[in-house]
Design a protein around this motif. Structure first.
Motif, PDB file in Angstrom:
ATOM      1  N   ALA A   1       0.821  -1.215   0.000  1.00 54.47           N
ATOM      2  CA  ALA A   1       0.000   0.000   0.000  1.00 54.47           C
ATOM      3  C   ALA A   1       0.855   1.265   0.000  1.00 54.47           C
ATOM      4  O   ALA A   1       0.487   2.265  -0.608  1.00 54.47           O
ATOM      5  CB  ALA A   1      -0.942   0.000   1.201  1.00 54.47           C
ATOM      6  N   SER A   2       1.991   1.204   0.638  1.00 56.01           N
ATOM      7  CA  SER A   2       2.852   2.387   0.729  1.00 56.01           C
ATOM      8  C   SER A   2       3.411   2.817  -0.624  1.00 56.01           C
ATOM      9  O   SER A   2       3.845   3.956  -0.780  1.00 56.01           O
ATOM     10  CB  SER A   2       4.000   2.118   1.701  1.00 56.01           C
ATOM     11  N   LEU A   3       3.396   1.934  -1.613  1.00 49.97           N
ATOM     12  CA  LEU A   3       3.905   2.290  -2.933  1.00 49.97           C
ATOM     13  C   LEU A   3       3.131   3.453  -3.554  1.00 49.97           C
ATOM     14  O   LEU A   3       3.684   4.243  -4.304  1.00 49.97           O
ATOM     15  CB  LEU A   3       3.835   1.087  -3.879  1.00 49.97           C
ATOM     16  N   ALA A   4       1.837   3.543  -3.251  1.00 48.01           N
ATOM     17  CA  ALA A   4       0.998   4.588  -3.853  1.00 48.01           C
ATOM     18  C   ALA A   4       0.900   5.845  -2.991  1.00 48.01           C
ATOM     19  O   ALA A   4       0.280   6.822  -3.404  1.00 48.01           O
ATOM     20  CB  ALA A   4      -0.396   4.024  -4.115  1.00 48.01           C
ATOM     21  N   ASP A   5       1.514   5.825  -1.815  1.00 46.21           N
ATOM     22  CA  ASP A   5       1.465   6.995  -0.930  1.00 46.21           C
ATOM     23  C   ASP A   5       2.005   8.237  -1.625  1.00 46.21           C
ATOM     24  O   ASP A   5       3.043   8.199  -2.282  1.00 46.21           O
ATOM     25  CB  ASP A   5       2.303   6.755   0.336  1.00 46.21           C
TER      26      ASP A   5
END
Length: 111
Positions: free
Chosen positions: A68-72
């Motif tokens: 999920a952190s990839l799209a932050d």
């Protein structure tokens, strides 16, 4: 899994669920390789990458998994017009430094 990192799955009916909370598993809907090549019309506005990917996955009927952190803190351009799945994903991810890699029919991994 290390702390601060988890997997997410973007799936149909997940439009209202933020990407960070989309880690729940569900049974997949079958998608053939042929249907992934068929162009479909999209009208997805520019905005936060996570929510735009979630909207796209729901409309396209695909699963998209990754940290999920990839799209932050990333944004997506608008996606308007007719696209195949891979072409649409490439357009949504343009400029983000990310790519969607097909791992199976109807399943992609965000990297």
């Amino acid at each position: 899994m290390s702390s601060g990192s988890f997997s997410f799955v973007l799936r149909p009916l997940a439009l209202a669920v933020p990407l960070a909370f989309a880690a729940l598993g569900v049974l997949p809907l079958p998608t053939s390789a042929a249907s992934e090549q068929i162009q479909q019309h999209y009208d997805i506005p520019a905005g936060p990458l996570a929510s735009r990917l979630s909207q796209f996955a729901a409309e396209a009927g695909i699963y998209l998994a990754g940290a999920a952190s990839l799209a932050d803190d990333k944004h997506s351009q608008a996606l308007r017009g007719s696209y195949g799945v891979e072409e649409a994903l490439a357009s949504l991810l343009a400029g983000s430094g990310l790519e969607a890699v097909r791992v199976d029919s109807g399943r992609y991994e965000l990297r």
